[in-house]
Design a protein around this motif. Structure first.
Motif, PDB file in Angstrom:
ATOM      1  N   GLN A  16       1.696   8.863   8.002  1.00 34.08           N
ATOM      2  CA  GLN A  16       0.971   7.602   7.841  1.00 34.08           C
ATOM      3  C   GLN A  16       1.857   6.477   7.303  1.00 34.08           C
ATOM      4  N   VAL A  17       3.089   6.797   6.956  1.00 35.27           N
ATOM      5  CA  VAL A  17       3.994   5.790   6.403  1.00 35.27           C
ATOM      6  C   VAL A  17       4.853   5.223   7.525  1.00 35.27           C
ATOM      7  N   ARG A  18       4.701   3.943   7.792  1.00 34.60           N
ATOM      8  CA  ARG A  18       5.462   3.318   8.874  1.00 34.60           C
ATOM      9  C   ARG A  18       6.900   3.076   8.427  1.00 34.60           C
ATOM     10  N   THR A  19       7.831   3.385   9.319  1.00 31.77           N
ATOM     11  CA  THR A  19       9.252   3.234   9.007  1.00 31.77           C
ATOM     12  C   THR A  19       9.968   2.298   9.978  1.00 31.77           C
ATOM     13  N   GLY A  36       0.788  -1.225   0.000  1.00 25.69           N
ATOM     14  CA  GLY A  36       0.000   0.000   0.000  1.00 25.69           C
ATOM     15  C   GLY A  36       0.817   1.270   0.000  1.00 25.69           C
ATOM     16  N   ASP A  37       2.151   1.170   0.013  1.00 29.94           N
ATOM     17  CA  ASP A  37       3.010   2.352   0.014  1.00 29.94           C
ATOM     18  C   ASP A  37       3.745   2.476  -1.319  1.00 29.94           C
ATOM     19  N   ARG A  38       3.982   3.709  -1.735  1.00 28.69           N
ATOM     20  CA  ARG A  38       4.668   3.995  -2.994  1.00 28.69           C
ATOM     21  C   ARG A  38       6.177   3.878  -2.780  1.00 28.69           C
ATOM     22  N   VAL A  39       6.790   2.981  -3.535  1.00 23.71           N
ATOM     23  CA  VAL A  39       8.213   2.694  -3.372  1.00 23.71           C
ATOM     24  C   VAL A  39       8.954   3.041  -4.655  1.00 23.71           C
ATOM     25  N   ALA A  40      10.016   3.820  -4.503  1.00 25.54           N
ATOM     26  CA  ALA A  40      10.891   4.136  -5.628  1.00 25.54           C
ATOM     27  C   ALA A  40      11.904   3.007  -5.791  1.00 25.54           C
ATOM     28  N   THR A  41      11.917   2.404  -6.972  1.00 28.16           N
ATOM     29  CA  THR A  41      12.857   1.327  -7.260  1.00 28.16           C
ATOM     30  C   THR A  41      13.698   1.716  -8.470  1.00 28.16           C
ATOM     31  N   TYR A  42      14.861   1.074  -8.569  1.00 21.16           N
ATOM     32  CA  TYR A  42      15.806   1.388  -9.632  1.00 21.16           C
ATOM     33  C   TYR A  42      16.338   0.074 -10.189  1.00 21.16           C
ATOM     34  N   GLU A  43      16.410  -0.012 -11.508  1.00 18.74           N
ATOM     35  CA  GLU A  43      16.903  -1.222 -12.149  1.00 18.74           C
ATOM     36  C   GLU A  43      17.977  -0.867 -13.166  1.00 18.74           C
ATOM     37  N   LEU A  44      19.106  -1.557 -13.098  1.00 18.69           N
ATOM     38  CA  LEU A  44      20.202  -1.362 -14.036  1.00 18.69           C
ATOM     39  C   LEU A  44      20.539  -2.711 -14.645  1.00 18.69           C
ATOM     40  N   THR A  45      20.691  -2.753 -15.949  1.00 15.25           N
ATOM     41  CA  THR A  45      20.975  -4.012 -16.632  1.00 15.25           C
ATOM     42  C   THR A  45      22.196  -3.853 -17.515  1.00 15.25           C
TER      43      THR A  45
END
Length: 284
Positions: free
Chosen positions: A79-82, A18-27
């Protein structure tokens, strides 16, 4: 040091729990058989700390990074649990999203507890695990951490200029030798906005040692090879914890200690860290 070491592609945003997560992918540019490598950052950093190492490894491997919610470009707010227990669960779900079954995981600071929790509590398997200056064993949490936990609202209400100075000095103090001013500014920037100031104190207040104690109890049940890296002059987590951790883990974990380096090995000694990662990935 220059800020080009923080170069990452634009994030891919996904919903995790339910939380927006920034992800990064390098190939790799050339399609060759390679390992999947996942980086986990600590506090108060983001995936940027691992950017240079990720770029280095992406020449021959598929590389994944993420900003934990509460950090970097992921969701923040009251509201975002850490807390660590929640981040452990998120990491396990993110590995499922990426469809990674046995990735090679590199983890720093609280990212070590998060990676171990996803493995030991949530059952995700790794090809191998490399732990750098990790938060796991007691004691952890500086007097500053405890002070913030007791007076979070007071710190969150500091005048912006005082807050910015405090965060800058706190981040700079993680290194053994003085970091370049631009590096400190880049690491400080996410925390000095109107949204960033309360978020900085929120994530500190929600980090509690009781969430790592089940991990410590379960360390003998780690199911993959492990390596440990540490700055010999780490001012936040003393290097003796590296050797204690080795004794608690099964098998023969290798320990690398980097001289004249503090808590931020990936930034203070990037070439040494990259060399260690190359050897680790090349091991049978």
């Amino acid at each position: 040091m220059t800020t080009d070491r923080f170069d990452l592609p634009e994030p891919i945003f996904v919903s995790v729990g339910g939380d927006r997560v920034a992800t990064y992918e390098l190939t790799p540019e050339v399609d060759v058989p390679s390992a999947d490598v996942v980086f986990c950052h600590g506090t108060p950093w983001s995936a940027l700390v691992w950017a240079q190492a990720a770029r280095h490894l992406s020449v021959g491997h598929r590389v994944y990074l993420w900003d934990m919610p509460g950090y970097g470009r992921s969701a923040r707010g009251s509201q975002v649990r850490t807390d660590l227990a929640t981040q452990m669960s998120r990491f396990a779900m993110l590995l499922d999203h990426w469809k990674l079954e046995r990735p090679f995981v590199v983890a720093h600071d609280i990212g070590g507890a998060v990676a171990l929790g996803a493995h030991l509590i949530h059952g995700r398997d790794y090809g191998s695990l490399f732990l750098w200056d990790v938060v796991t064993l007691d004691p952890w949490g500086s007097p500053f951490f405890r002070l913030v936990s007791e007076h979070r609202d007071v710190f969150a209400a500091l005048p912006a200029s005082l807050h910015a100075a405090l965060v800058s000095e706190y981040i700079a103090g993680a290194a053994h030798q003085r970091l370049d001013r631009d590096i400190v500014a880049t690491l400080t920037e996410p925390w000095i906005s109107d949204e960033g100031q309360p978020a900085f104190y929120q994530q500190i207040a929600e980090l509690r040692p009781e969430h790592t104690r089940p991990i410590v109890d379960a360390l003998p049940r780690v199911r993959c090879d492990t390596s440990i890296g540490w700055g010999r002059q780490d001012p936040w987590i003393p290097v003796e914890q590296a050797h204690r951790l080795r004794q608690l883990l099964p098998g023969e974990s290798s320990v690398i200690t980097v001289p004249d380096v503090g808590h931020l090995s990936p930034l203070e000694a990037p070439s040494r860290v990259q060399q260690a990662l190359d050897v680790w990935l090349a091991s049978p």
